[in-house]
Design a protein around this motif. Structure first.
Motif, PDB file in Angstrom:
ATOM      1  N   PHE A 142     -62.852 -45.203 -21.280  1.00 40.95           N
ATOM      2  CA  PHE A 142     -63.017 -46.648 -21.314  1.00 40.95           C
ATOM      3  C   PHE A 142     -61.992 -47.389 -20.468  1.00 40.95           C
ATOM      4  CE2 PHE A 142     -65.197 -45.568 -25.357  1.00 40.95           C
ATOM      5  CZ  PHE A 142     -66.433 -46.108 -25.043  1.00 40.95           C
ATOM      6  N   GLY A 143     -61.125 -46.670 -19.750  1.00 48.05           N
ATOM      7  CA  GLY A 143     -60.169 -47.273 -18.842  1.00 48.05           C
ATOM      8  C   GLY A 143     -59.006 -47.977 -19.523  1.00 48.05           C
ATOM      9  N   MET A 144     -58.653 -47.565 -20.728  1.00 43.39           N
ATOM     10  CA  MET A 144     -57.578 -48.228 -21.471  1.00 43.39           C
ATOM     11  C   MET A 144     -56.233 -47.536 -21.333  1.00 43.39           C
ATOM     12  SD  MET A 144     -59.502 -49.355 -24.958  1.00 43.39           S
ATOM     13  CE  MET A 144     -60.004 -47.702 -25.391  1.00 43.39           C
ATOM     14  N   GLY A 145     -56.164 -46.387 -20.773  1.00 42.48           N
ATOM     15  CA  GLY A 145     -54.896 -45.676 -20.657  1.00 42.48           C
ATOM     16  C   GLY A 145     -55.059 -44.219 -21.014  1.00 42.48           C
ATOM     17  N   LYS A 146     -53.926 -43.529 -21.154  1.00 42.91           N
ATOM     18  CA  LYS A 146     -53.966 -42.113 -21.489  1.00 42.91           C
ATOM     19  C   LYS A 146     -52.713 -41.746 -22.267  1.00 42.91           C
ATOM     20  CE  LYS A 146     -51.963 -41.023 -17.044  1.00 42.91           C
ATOM     21  NZ  LYS A 146     -52.032 -40.282 -15.831  1.00 42.91           N
ATOM     22  N   VAL A 147     -52.730 -40.554 -22.837  1.00 39.91           N
ATOM     23  CA  VAL A 147     -51.566 -40.031 -23.546  1.00 39.91           C
ATOM     24  C   VAL A 147     -50.694 -39.354 -22.499  1.00 39.91           C
ATOM     25  CG1 VAL A 147     -50.790 -38.431 -25.317  1.00 39.91           C
ATOM     26  CG2 VAL A 147     -52.898 -39.714 -25.662  1.00 39.91           C
ATOM     27  N   ASP A 148     -49.538 -39.967 -22.217  1.00 34.43           N
ATOM     28  CA  ASP A 148     -48.706 -39.441 -21.136  1.00 34.43           C
ATOM     29  C   ASP A 148     -47.236 -39.317 -21.520  1.00 34.43           C
ATOM     30  OD1 ASP A 148     -48.159 -42.112 -21.238  1.00 34.43           O
ATOM     31  OD2 ASP A 148     -48.517 -42.507 -19.130  1.00 34.43           O
TER      32      ASP A 148
ATOM     33  N   ALA B  30     -48.651 -38.026 -35.373  1.00 31.78           N
ATOM     34  CA  ALA B  30     -49.955 -38.706 -35.292  1.00 31.78           C
ATOM     35  C   ALA B  30     -50.855 -38.290 -36.449  1.00 31.78           C
ATOM     36  CB  ALA B  30     -50.631 -38.404 -33.959  1.00 31.78           C
ATOM     37  N   GLY B  31     -50.850 -37.013 -36.804  1.00 34.15           N
ATOM     38  CA  GLY B  31     -51.670 -36.526 -37.910  1.00 34.15           C
ATOM     39  C   GLY B  31     -51.233 -37.097 -39.246  1.00 34.15           C
ATOM     40  N   ILE B  32     -49.929 -37.171 -39.478  1.00 36.79           N
ATOM     41  CA  ILE B  32     -49.421 -37.734 -40.733  1.00 36.79           C
ATOM     42  C   ILE B  32     -49.810 -39.206 -40.853  1.00 36.79           C
ATOM     43  CG2 ILE B  32     -47.296 -38.429 -41.920  1.00 36.79           C
ATOM     44  CD1 ILE B  32     -46.088 -35.763 -40.945  1.00 36.79           C
ATOM     45  N   ILE B  33     -49.647 -39.953 -39.787  1.00 37.28           N
ATOM     46  CA  ILE B  33     -49.993 -41.383 -39.832  1.00 37.28           C
ATOM     47  C   ILE B  33     -51.495 -41.565 -40.028  1.00 37.28           C
ATOM     48  CG2 ILE B  33     -50.040 -43.524 -38.489  1.00 37.28           C
ATOM     49  CD1 ILE B  33     -47.339 -42.619 -37.289  1.00 37.28           C
TER      50      ILE B  33
ATOM     51  N   GLY C 107     -56.499 -34.855 -32.151  1.00 39.46           N
ATOM     52  CA  GLY C 107     -56.665 -36.307 -32.106  1.00 39.46           C
ATOM     53  C   GLY C 107     -56.069 -36.921 -30.861  1.00 39.46           C
ATOM     54  N   ALA C 108     -54.913 -36.424 -30.445  1.00 40.92           N
ATOM     55  CA  ALA C 108     -54.294 -36.931 -29.222  1.00 40.92           C
ATOM     56  C   ALA C 108     -55.161 -36.628 -28.013  1.00 40.92           C
ATOM     57  CB  ALA C 108     -52.903 -36.325 -29.039  1.00 40.92           C
ATOM     58  N   VAL C 109     -55.726 -35.437 -27.981  1.00 42.59           N
ATOM     59  CA  VAL C 109     -56.603 -35.067 -26.868  1.00 42.59           C
ATOM     60  C   VAL C 109     -57.871 -35.919 -26.888  1.00 42.59           C
ATOM     61  CG1 VAL C 109     -58.012 -33.203 -25.909  1.00 42.59           C
ATOM     62  CG2 VAL C 109     -55.693 -32.720 -26.692  1.00 42.59           C
ATOM     63  N   VAL C 110     -58.499 -36.032 -28.070  1.00 40.10           N
ATOM     64  CA  VAL C 110     -59.723 -36.832 -28.198  1.00 40.10           C
ATOM     65  C   VAL C 110     -59.432 -38.298 -27.857  1.00 40.10           C
ATOM     66  CG1 VAL C 110     -61.409 -37.720 -29.868  1.00 40.10           C
ATOM     67  CG2 VAL C 110     -60.855 -35.300 -29.831  1.00 40.10           C
ATOM     68  N   GLY C 111     -58.337 -38.828 -28.398  1.00 38.80           N
ATOM     69  CA  GLY C 111     -57.963 -40.214 -28.096  1.00 38.80           C
ATOM     70  C   GLY C 111     -57.702 -40.420 -26.616  1.00 38.80           C
TER      71      GLY C 111
ATOM     72  N   PHE D 104     -48.900 -43.144 -28.818  1.00 37.05           N
ATOM     73  CA  PHE D 104     -49.010 -42.939 -30.255  1.00 37.05           C
ATOM     74  C   PHE D 104     -50.235 -43.639 -30.825  1.00 37.05           C
ATOM     75  CE2 PHE D 104     -44.501 -41.567 -30.624  1.00 37.05           C
ATOM     76  CZ  PHE D 104     -44.746 -40.395 -31.324  1.00 37.05           C
ATOM     77  N   VAL D 105     -50.490 -44.859 -30.380  1.00 34.05           N
ATOM     78  CA  VAL D 105     -51.665 -45.591 -30.866  1.00 34.05           C
ATOM     79  C   VAL D 105     -52.944 -44.851 -30.483  1.00 34.05           C
ATOM     80  CG1 VAL D 105     -52.991 -47.725 -30.610  1.00 34.05           C
ATOM     81  CG2 VAL D 105     -50.513 -47.825 -30.898  1.00 34.05           C
ATOM     82  N   ILE D 106     -53.028 -44.393 -29.249  1.00 31.93           N
ATOM     83  CA  ILE D 106     -54.200 -43.642 -28.788  1.00 31.93           C
ATOM     84  C   ILE D 106     -54.353 -42.353 -29.586  1.00 31.93           C
ATOM     85  CG2 ILE D 106     -55.134 -42.336 -26.834  1.00 31.93           C
ATOM     86  CD1 ILE D 106     -53.917 -44.530 -25.022  1.00 31.93           C
ATOM     87  N   ALA D 107     -53.255 -41.638 -29.804  1.00 33.60           N
ATOM     88  CA  ALA D 107     -53.308 -40.383 -30.549  1.00 33.60           C
ATOM     89  C   ALA D 107     -53.705 -40.615 -32.001  1.00 33.60           C
ATOM     90  CB  ALA D 107     -51.964 -39.674 -30.481  1.00 33.60           C
ATOM     91  N   ILE D 108     -53.221 -41.668 -32.603  1.00 30.71           N
ATOM     92  CA  ILE D 108     -53.566 -41.960 -34.000  1.00 30.71           C
ATOM     93  C   ILE D 108     -55.028 -42.341 -34.116  1.00 30.71           C
ATOM     94  CG2 ILE D 108     -53.154 -43.570 -35.898  1.00 30.71           C
ATOM     95  CD1 ILE D 108     -50.174 -43.584 -34.938  1.00 30.71           C
ATOM     96  N   ILE D 109     -55.540 -43.136 -33.197  1.00 29.53           N
ATOM     97  CA  ILE D 109     -56.965 -43.487 -33.211  1.00 29.53           C
ATOM     98  C   ILE D 109     -57.812 -42.227 -33.034  1.00 29.53           C
ATOM     99  CG2 ILE D 109     -58.792 -44.693 -31.936  1.00 29.53           C
ATOM    100  CD1 ILE D 109     -56.700 -46.927 -31.441  1.00 29.53           C
ATOM    101  N   GLY D 110     -57.425 -41.365 -32.110  1.00 33.00           N
ATOM    102  CA  GLY D 110     -58.143 -40.103 -31.932  1.00 33.00           C
ATOM    103  C   GLY D 110     -58.067 -39.234 -33.172  1.00 33.00           C
ATOM    104  N   ALA D 111     -56.897 -39.181 -33.817  1.00 31.22           N
ATOM    105  CA  ALA D 111     -56.752 -38.391 -35.041  1.00 31.22           C
ATOM    106  C   ALA D 111     -57.601 -38.966 -36.164  1.00 31.22           C
ATOM    107  CB  ALA D 111     -55.287 -38.330 -35.453  1.00 31.22           C
ATOM    108  N   LEU D 112     -57.727 -40.279 -36.232  1.00 31.08           N
ATOM    109  CA  LEU D 112     -58.604 -40.893 -37.232  1.00 31.08           C
ATOM    110  C   LEU D 112     -60.060 -40.514 -37.002  1.00 31.08           C
ATOM    111  CD1 LEU D 112     -56.990 -44.426 -37.527  1.00 31.08           C
ATOM    112  CD2 LEU D 112     -57.159 -42.724 -39.344  1.00 31.08           C
ATOM    113  N   VAL D 113     -60.475 -40.494 -35.737  1.00 34.22           N
ATOM    114  CA  VAL D 113     -61.842 -40.079 -35.409  1.00 34.22           C
ATOM    115  C   VAL D 113     -62.058 -38.621 -35.811  1.00 34.22           C
ATOM    116  CG1 VAL D 113     -63.426 -39.621 -33.487  1.00 34.22           C
ATOM    117  CG2 VAL D 113     -62.138 -41.758 -33.551  1.00 34.22           C
ATOM    118  N   VAL D 114     -61.106 -37.757 -35.466  1.00 34.46           N
ATOM    119  CA  VAL D 114     -61.216 -36.340 -35.805  1.00 34.46           C
ATOM    120  C   VAL D 114     -61.202 -36.150 -37.317  1.00 34.46           C
ATOM    121  CG1 VAL D 114     -60.052 -34.108 -35.643  1.00 34.46           C
ATOM    122  CG2 VAL D 114     -60.260 -35.547 -33.622  1.00 34.46           C
TER     123      VAL D 114
END
Length: 82
Positions: free
Chosen positions: A50-56, A13-16, A39-43, A63-73
Motif C-alpha cells: 500500500f506504499g506506507m513504508g516497510k520494516v527496516d 511485537a508479539g507480546i503487544i 507479523g513483522a513480515v506480513v505487516g 514497530f507499528v507495522i509489525a504489531i499490525i501484522g502480528a494482529l492480522v496473523v
C-alpha cells in the motif's frame, strides 16, 4: 537486521499484539516470538504493497507495522485453530 534482532523485535511485537487482541492468548513464549516475526513480515508486505513504508529497523514506524501484522496473523491463527 540480524537474526537476534528479529527475534527480539518479534517477541516485543508479539507480546503487544497479544495484549491488544481480546480472547484466549495462552500460547507460550516461542509461539509469541514466531507470531511477532511472521507479523513483522506480513505487516512489511502489507505496508509496502500500500506504499506506507516497510520494516527496516528498530524504530516506531516499524514497530507499528509489525504489531499490525502480528494482529492480522493472530486473528487468522485464532480463526484457524478454533
Amino acid at each position: 537486521m540480524g537474526i537476534l534482532s528479529w527475534i527480539i523485535f518479534g517477541l516485543i511485537a508479539g507480546i503487544i499484539a497479544k495484549w491488544i487482541m481480546p480472547g484466549d492468548n495462552s500460547s507460550g513464549i516461542v509461539m509469541t516470538v514466531i507470531l511477532g516475526i511472521i507479523g513483522a513480515v506480513v505487516g512489511g508486505y502489507i505496508s509496502t504493497f500500500f506504499g506506507m513504508g516497510k520494516v527496516d529497523g528498530f524504530n516506531l514506524g516499524s514497530f507499528v507495522i509489525a504489531i499490525i501484522g502480528a494482529l492480522v496473523v493472530l486473528f487468522i491463527y485464532h480463526k484457524v485453530s478454533d
